[in-house]
Design an enzyme around this catalytic site. Structure first.
Site, PDB file in Angstrom:
ATOM      1  N   GLY A  12      20.208   6.062  18.630  1.00 20.95           N
ATOM      2  CA  GLY A  12      20.981   4.831  18.425  1.00 20.95           C
ATOM      3  C   GLY A  12      20.916   4.312  17.005  1.00 20.95           C
ATOM      4  O   GLY A  12      20.926   3.104  16.773  1.00 20.95           O
ATOM      5  N   SER A  43      15.630   5.480  22.147  1.00 19.48           N
ATOM      6  CA  SER A  43      14.245   5.158  22.449  1.00 19.48           C
ATOM      7  C   SER A  43      13.918   3.733  22.013  1.00 19.48           C
ATOM      8  O   SER A  43      14.185   3.358  20.871  1.00 19.48           O
ATOM      9  CB  SER A  43      13.329   6.148  21.722  1.00 19.48           C
ATOM     10  OG  SER A  43      12.013   5.676  21.758  1.00 19.48           O
ATOM     11  N   ILE A  46      10.968   4.493  19.238  1.00 17.45           N
ATOM     12  CA  ILE A  46      11.194   5.166  17.947  1.00 17.45           C
ATOM     13  C   ILE A  46      12.296   4.408  17.219  1.00 17.45           C
ATOM     14  O   ILE A  46      13.423   4.324  17.709  1.00 17.45           O
ATOM     15  CB  ILE A  46      11.622   6.634  18.160  1.00 17.45           C
ATOM     16  CG1 ILE A  46      10.621   7.355  19.060  1.00 17.45           C
ATOM     17  CG2 ILE A  46      11.787   7.348  16.831  1.00 17.45           C
ATOM     18  CD1 ILE A  46      11.111   8.698  19.583  1.00 17.45           C
ATOM     19  N   LYS A  82      31.671  -2.168  -2.750  1.00 15.02           N
ATOM     20  CA  LYS A  82      31.216  -1.135  -3.688  1.00 15.02           C
ATOM     21  C   LYS A  82      32.449  -0.454  -4.278  1.00 15.02           C
ATOM     22  O   LYS A  82      33.253   0.114  -3.533  1.00 15.02           O
ATOM     23  CB  LYS A  82      30.340  -0.128  -2.925  1.00 15.02           C
ATOM     24  CG  LYS A  82      29.962   1.108  -3.727  1.00 15.02           C
ATOM     25  CD  LYS A  82      29.074   2.038  -2.913  1.00 15.02           C
ATOM     26  CE  LYS A  82      28.834   3.355  -3.636  1.00 15.02           C
ATOM     27  NZ  LYS A  82      28.090   4.336  -2.824  1.00 15.02           N
ATOM     28  N   VAL A 193      13.597  10.253  25.390  1.00 14.69           N
ATOM     29  CA  VAL A 193      13.737  11.614  25.905  1.00 14.69           C
ATOM     30  C   VAL A 193      12.425  12.360  25.642  1.00 14.69           C
ATOM     31  O   VAL A 193      11.993  12.480  24.495  1.00 14.69           O
ATOM     32  CB  VAL A 193      14.923  12.343  25.234  1.00 14.69           C
ATOM     33  CG1 VAL A 193      14.938  13.819  25.591  1.00 14.69           C
ATOM     34  CG2 VAL A 193      16.233  11.669  25.603  1.00 14.69           C
ATOM     35  N   GLY A 356      25.541  10.854   3.360  1.00 18.97           N
ATOM     36  CA  GLY A 356      24.995  10.815   4.725  1.00 18.97           C
ATOM     37  C   GLY A 356      25.978  10.213   5.719  1.00 18.97           C
ATOM     38  O   GLY A 356      26.347  10.850   6.722  1.00 18.97           O
ATOM     39  N   ILE A 357      26.399   8.987   5.453  1.00 15.55           N
ATOM     40  CA  ILE A 357      27.291   8.313   6.404  1.00 15.55           C
ATOM     41  C   ILE A 357      28.676   8.978   6.374  1.00 15.55           C
ATOM     42  O   ILE A 357      29.330   9.117   7.404  1.00 15.55           O
ATOM     43  CB  ILE A 357      27.345   6.802   6.112  1.00 15.55           C
ATOM     44  CG1 ILE A 357      25.947   6.211   6.347  1.00 15.55           C
ATOM     45  CG2 ILE A 357      28.376   6.098   6.997  1.00 15.55           C
ATOM     46  CD1 ILE A 357      25.758   4.785   5.873  1.00 15.55           C
TER      47      ILE A 357
HETATM   48  P1  FAD Z   1      18.045   7.501  12.645  1.00 15.09           P
HETATM   49  O1  FAD Z   1      18.463   6.250  11.995  1.00 15.09           O
HETATM   50  O2  FAD Z   1      16.657   8.012  12.331  1.00 15.09           O
HETATM   51  O3  FAD Z   1      18.162   7.273  14.215  1.00 15.09           O
HETATM   52  C1  FAD Z   1      17.522   8.122  15.146  1.00 15.09           C
HETATM   53  C2  FAD Z   1      17.693   7.534  16.539  1.00 15.09           C
HETATM   54  O4  FAD Z   1      17.245   8.504  17.474  1.00 15.09           O
HETATM   55  C3  FAD Z   1      16.897   6.259  16.814  1.00 15.09           C
HETATM   56  O5  FAD Z   1      17.679   5.359  17.566  1.00 15.09           O
HETATM   57  C4  FAD Z   1      15.750   6.741  17.699  1.00 15.09           C
HETATM   58  O6  FAD Z   1      15.300   5.744  18.598  1.00 15.09           O
HETATM   59  C5  FAD Z   1      16.426   7.874  18.429  1.00 15.09           C
HETATM   60  N1  FAD Z   1      15.511   8.880  18.967  1.00 15.09           N
HETATM   61  C6  FAD Z   1      14.753   9.754  18.264  1.00 15.09           C
HETATM   62  N2  FAD Z   1      14.044  10.519  19.115  1.00 15.09           N
HETATM   63  C7  FAD Z   1      14.403  10.127  20.362  1.00 15.09           C
HETATM   64  C8  FAD Z   1      13.995  10.521  21.669  1.00 15.09           C
HETATM   65  N3  FAD Z   1      13.109  11.491  21.864  1.00 15.09           N
HETATM   66  N4  FAD Z   1      14.534   9.869  22.730  1.00 15.09           N
HETATM   67  C9  FAD Z   1      15.458   8.882  22.555  1.00 15.09           C
HETATM   68  N5  FAD Z   1      15.861   8.473  21.351  1.00 15.09           N
HETATM   69  C10 FAD Z   1      15.329   9.080  20.269  1.00 15.09           C
HETATM   70  N6  FAD Z   1      23.316   7.632   3.670  1.00 15.09           N
HETATM   71  C11 FAD Z   1      24.383   7.082   3.067  1.00 15.09           C
HETATM   72  O7  FAD Z   1      25.518   7.348   3.466  1.00 15.09           O
HETATM   73  N7  FAD Z   1      24.234   6.238   2.010  1.00 15.09           N
HETATM   74  C12 FAD Z   1      23.021   5.944   1.486  1.00 15.09           C
HETATM   75  O8  FAD Z   1      22.928   5.144   0.558  1.00 15.09           O
HETATM   76  C13 FAD Z   1      21.887   6.552   2.066  1.00 15.09           C
HETATM   77  N8  FAD Z   1      20.650   6.316   1.584  1.00 15.09           N
HETATM   78  C14 FAD Z   1      19.581   6.911   2.167  1.00 15.09           C
HETATM   79  C15 FAD Z   1      18.313   6.741   1.621  1.00 15.09           C
HETATM   80  C16 FAD Z   1      17.214   7.388   2.175  1.00 15.09           C
HETATM   81  C17 FAD Z   1      15.870   7.224   1.547  1.00 15.09           C
HETATM   82  C18 FAD Z   1      17.383   8.191   3.334  1.00 15.09           C
HETATM   83  C19 FAD Z   1      16.215   8.871   3.983  1.00 15.09           C
HETATM   84  C20 FAD Z   1      18.628   8.344   3.894  1.00 15.09           C
HETATM   85  C21 FAD Z   1      19.737   7.733   3.306  1.00 15.09           C
HETATM   86  N9  FAD Z   1      21.017   7.916   3.825  1.00 15.09           N
HETATM   87  C22 FAD Z   1      22.088   7.377   3.203  1.00 15.09           C
HETATM   88  C23 FAD Z   1      21.231   8.658   5.078  1.00 15.09           C
HETATM   89  C24 FAD Z   1      21.399   7.652   6.220  1.00 15.09           C
HETATM   90  O9  FAD Z   1      20.297   6.767   6.253  1.00 15.09           O
HETATM   91  C25 FAD Z   1      21.517   8.367   7.552  1.00 15.09           C
HETATM   92  O10 FAD Z   1      22.491   9.373   7.450  1.00 15.09           O
HETATM   93  C26 FAD Z   1      21.926   7.403   8.643  1.00 15.09           C
HETATM   94  O11 FAD Z   1      21.101   6.274   8.690  1.00 15.09           O
HETATM   95  C27 FAD Z   1      21.936   8.079   9.986  1.00 15.09           C
HETATM   96  O12 FAD Z   1      20.666   8.229  10.524  1.00 15.09           O
HETATM   97  P2  FAD Z   1      20.590   8.799  12.005  1.00 15.09           P
HETATM   98  O13 FAD Z   1      21.323   7.877  12.910  1.00 15.09           O
HETATM   99  O14 FAD Z   1      20.947  10.224  12.000  1.00 15.09           O
HETATM  100  O15 FAD Z   1      19.010   8.747  12.337  1.00 15.09           O
END
Ligand code: FAD
Length: 514
Positions: A12, A43, A46, A82, A193, A356-357
């Site tokens: 999420g 979760s 997490i 931006k 999970v 990333g986004i």
């Molecule tokens: P997360 O935000 O980590 O979410 C993971 C989700 O999975 C959470 O809800 C967690 O609860 C859930 N989860 C995990 N394991 C389980 C389980 N076993 N059971 C149930 N749920 C689970 N991108 C940009 O576009 N612009 C930026 O400026 C940028 N800056 C960044 C700077 C840094 C330092 C980093 C590390 C990343 C940056 N990014 C940027 C990338 C961006 O942050 C991510 O692409 C974006 O936030 C997506 O993250 P995500 O949803 O994949 O993962």
């Protein structure tokens, strides 16, 4: 073959909720009787990564497509506008003679219908000595330098005379998307999970959660972040590390207050190069998000914290940075059988240029438009994997472009970055072509590019790349036309400054609008 009716998104964060909203709008959502039903499990223990505050202009059409209005988005996510990225000290270290920064604007170079392409004329000096391409070819640099916004108060949602994206608070963005997703009919389950069960053919049969037992679906979307619980841990799709090309692998992040609540807000990301990486500096409505992304092979955490504190100054006193470890690379195969990865579980190529986004938006778009309603997912998976892999390859090249042209020799981080062995062959080939002519749209295949031709041009010439243009590449008869266009852009920039409101005033106006 069983038709696909149910999608289960695990995770999420930005990836999970953006995909959920996009699929709910595209595929019918959980509420529609004939639509695909979408469940998101996240979760409660997490957390989300909570960084990722800079975006690319594609975010505007994504937000419009999922049905969030701009004022609500700006108000609830502490968002600001931006208009590009200002790169400080990337070409040479601070204090060295020569330009100390360049700008990558989001607006395209101006081109009148039937008028000459400006870049070759700029290369021949027609715009005047010492005027950067980003300033000569668009009004946006002057608008952004003056901290004006990209649109007028009365402009329609997601529209304005300048191209733009946003900065926002990542935690608030995920919360807004979650609320919106639920209103679109996405079923929200709070559970962790613990185990992924595979069937005899190696596809996912169900996921077992601690709180709600087994959850099953026709398609599983892995949005579990760097953990990659489904695509990586359960299905073993290999991760291609890119750390031999892109060296940064750690980040220290801080949330820094403004000196005064009415301080002007820069309308661009400030990216400042340092001895072993670079800092991002993002102005939100009530605070700045600042972080140092660095290579742990080229510095220590203690020295990195020193560099970050020096950059921020007294405003960092009493603040403790958050430490993050980055997995730099991606999976060649992001859709395996009935599971597709979106977000950090699929890959991450460092924060520079906000890929990333942007890559999450692309993946959600592809799933929504290629969706295998009839259950025949293999050809869709092959197409998705090809398009995503090619997109990642090109993003790697674009990010490396920022590093490999640097003239900095003040640390191993920079000399290693300019070592030809660290530059992908695909990028070396492009640079070889651009030695005698500038980048052209024919160098790029539109459907797999995240960054338009103009972004390559702004960065290439911002980094002071030398293109030895052949004299016949610019027809002399068109030089006067180009000179007139450059003069017109400079004049119109003055009008734009009078027409466009200060950035903070624009943001406050949207926050007050209901
Ligand atoms: P997360 O935000 O980590 O979410 C993971 C989700 O999975 C959470 O809800 C967690 O609860 C859930 N989860 C995990 N394991 C389980 C389980 N076993 N059971 C149930 N749920 C689970 N991108 C940009 O576009 N612009 C930026 O400026 C940028 N800056 C960044 C700077 C840094 C330092 C980093 C590390 C990343 C940056 N990014 C940027 C990338 C961006 O942050 C991510 O692409 C974006 O936030 C997506 O993250 P995500 O949803 O994949 O993962």
């Amino acid at each position: 073959m069983k038709a696909f009716h149910n999608v289960l998104i695990v995770g999420g964060g930005t990836a999970g909720w953006l995909t959920a909203c996009y699929l709910a709008r595209t595929l019918g959502g959980g509420a529609g009787a004939a639509g695909v039903s979408i469940t998101l499990v996240e979760s409660p223990e997490i957390g989300i990564i909570g960084v990722g505050e800079g975006t690319f202009p594609s975010i505007r059409s994504t937000l419009a497509a999922i049905g969030i209005d701009e004022a609500r988005f700006v108000r609830e996510c502490q968002a600001t506008f931006k208009q590009g990225v200002r790169f400080n000290n990337w070409v040479r270290p601070a204090g060295a003679p020569g330009a100390d920064h360049y700008f990558h604007p989001f607006s395209q170079p101006s081109q009148r219908q039937g008028g000459p392409e400006l870049l070759p004329h700029w290369l021949q000096g027609t715009a005047g000595a010492g005027i950067p391409f980003a300033q000569a070819a668009t009004m946006q640099k002057r608008v952004a330098d003056a901290a004006h916004g990209p649109k007028r108060l009365a402009d329609a949602d997601y529209a304005g005379p300048m191209n733009y994206a946003y900065h926002f608070d990542a935690g608030r963005f995920a919360a807004l998307l979650a609320e919106h997703g639920r209103s679109l009919g996405v079923r929200h389950v709070q559970a962790t999970v613990e185990r992924v069960e595979l069937d005899a053919g190696g596809a996912i049969a169900c996921v077992h959660t601690r709180e709600h037992g087994a959850l099953g679906a026709d398609l599983y979307v892995d949005c579990t972040g760097f953990r990659a619980a489904l695509i990586g841990e359960a299905l073993g799709s290999p991760f291609r590390k890119m750390d031999d090309v892109l060296f940064v692998d750690r980040a220290l992040a801080m949330q820094v207050p403004y000196p005064a609540l009415d301080a002007p807000i820069p309308s661009y990301t400030i990216s400042t190069a340092h001895e072993a990486g670079w800092t991002w500096d993002i102005g939100l409505q009530q605070r700045r998000g600042i972080g140092y992304v660095y290579s742990s092979r080229h510095t220590t955490i203690e020295r990195a914290e020193q560099v970050l504190r020096q950059y921020i100054g007294a405003a960092a006193d009493g603040l403790t940075p958050r430490q993050l470890k980055l997995n730099i690379g991606y999976r060649d195969v992001q859709w395996v059988k009935n599971c597709v990865a979106v977000g950090l579980s699929g890959g991450f190529l460092e924060p520079l240029e906000s890929s990333g986004i942007g890559l999450i938006e692309t993946a959600a778009y592809l799933i929504g438009h290629l969706f295998p309603f009839n259950g025949d997912s293999a050809p869709v998976a092959a197409q998705f994997n090809r398009l995503m892999r090619e997109r990642y390859e090109r993003v790697v090249d674009f990010i490396k472009l920022h590093y490999c042209l640097s003239q900095r020799t003040d640390s191993a981080f920079w000399t290693d970055n300019t070592d030809p062995r660290s530059i992908p062959a695909s990028l070396r080939d492009k640079l070889a072509m651009w030695r005698c002519r500038p980048p052209h749209r024919l160098d790029f295949v539109a459907d797999v590019e995240m960054y338009p031709t103009s972004s390559w041009q702004y960065v290439l010439y911002g980094m002071e790349f030398a293109t030895g243009l052949h004299p016949s590449a610019c027809h002399p008869a068109r030089r006067d036309e180009a000179a007139a266009e450059f003069a017109m852009i400079a004049k119109l920039a003055g009008h734009a400054l009078a027409d466009l409101p200060p950035h903070r005033a624009l943001v406050e106006h949207l926050c007050e609008r209901r």
